[in-house]
Motif scaffolding. Structure first.
Motif: not given
Length: 250
Positions: A232-237
């Motif tokens: 989820i962090a990667a997608c948001a970044v």
């Protein structure tokens, strides 16, 4: 405005019929009436304004008034290659990745994946994932349902993402964060592949394979994230740096 899924692209002026849970929700929960307006979406990028004509148990008939292009799709096509995780963590990733505007979700079995469903179980899970994605689209206001495309293997992932403009491999052993290092006059990437590993991480061999296929490695910071949190962090970044999360709301 309430949104409901139409499994075909209705014509303007035509009638569409909602059945099942959506019809029951309109009648029993929302207590809507003939003459009320609702929105339909076809999952392929178009929304529709419609007027309720009649309501009956398990069946709602509407007239389609106009079609409008969805304004909630990301300007970049992000393909998420997600290693299989334990329990039902992939279910939640499907939901959250859909809300974050991911276009394609590609579950695959990595070398260290603990969950290794056979073809029959994978087919059943795919149907559940597609339902989860459709429900998430309805809730978050997207116009397109993301494609769920399980890959046969890590090698299959690398082959199927070969044509992407940008390929990012988030890896806990990397120290440098992801940055947009393109020259100012370069074209913006239109398709991005992002790969995330299982609970035990990627093997050295998988990392070398990705790097040999043009994947750049990047870090998600100094803390060790759980596998599902990292996704989820990667997608948001990526959506913030290259997509629409870092842009003004239209």
């Amino acid at each position: 405005m309430r949104r409901f899924f139409s499994n075909h692209r209705p014509d303007i002026g035509a009638r569409a019929i909602l059945t099942g849970a959506d019809a029951d929700h309109i009648r029993k929960v929302l207590r809507m009436h003939p003459g009320d307006t609702i929105h339909l979406f076809d999952g392929a990028g178009s929304d529709y304004r419609a007027c309720i004509d009649s309501i009956a148990p398990g069946r709602v008939t509407v007239s389609v008034l106009e079609r409008v292009a969805s304004k909630t799709e990301s300007p970049v096509r992000i393909i998420l290659a997600q290693a299989m995780l334990k329990d039902r963590k992939v279910d939640e990733i499907i939901r959250y990745a859909t809300e974050l505007g991911i276009a394609v979700i590609m579950p695959f079995m990595a070398a260290r994946s603990v969950s290794r469903p056979d073809s029959l179980r994978l087919s059943s899970r795919r149907k559940r994932w597609e339902k989860i994605a459709a429900e998430a689209v309805k809730q978050c206001g997207r116009g397109r349902i993301p494609e769920i495309q399980p890959a046969d293997s890590w090698e299959d992932v690398l082959i199927r993402t070969a044509g992407c403009d940008l390929k990012i491999f988030f890896w806990e052993a990397e120290s440098e964060p992801f940055r947009d290092d393109r020259p100012p006059d370069s074209a913006e990437p239109r398709s991005i592949a992002v790969a995330l590993g299982p609970e035990g991480g990627f093997t050295e061999q998988e990392v070398r394979q990705a790097q040999s296929r043009g994947y750049a490695t990047a870090s998600l910071g100094p803390r060790i994230l759980k596998a599902d949190t990292a996704t989820i962090a990667a997608c948001a970044v990526l959506q913030y740096v290259l997509g629409d999360m870092g842009r003004s709301v239209r």
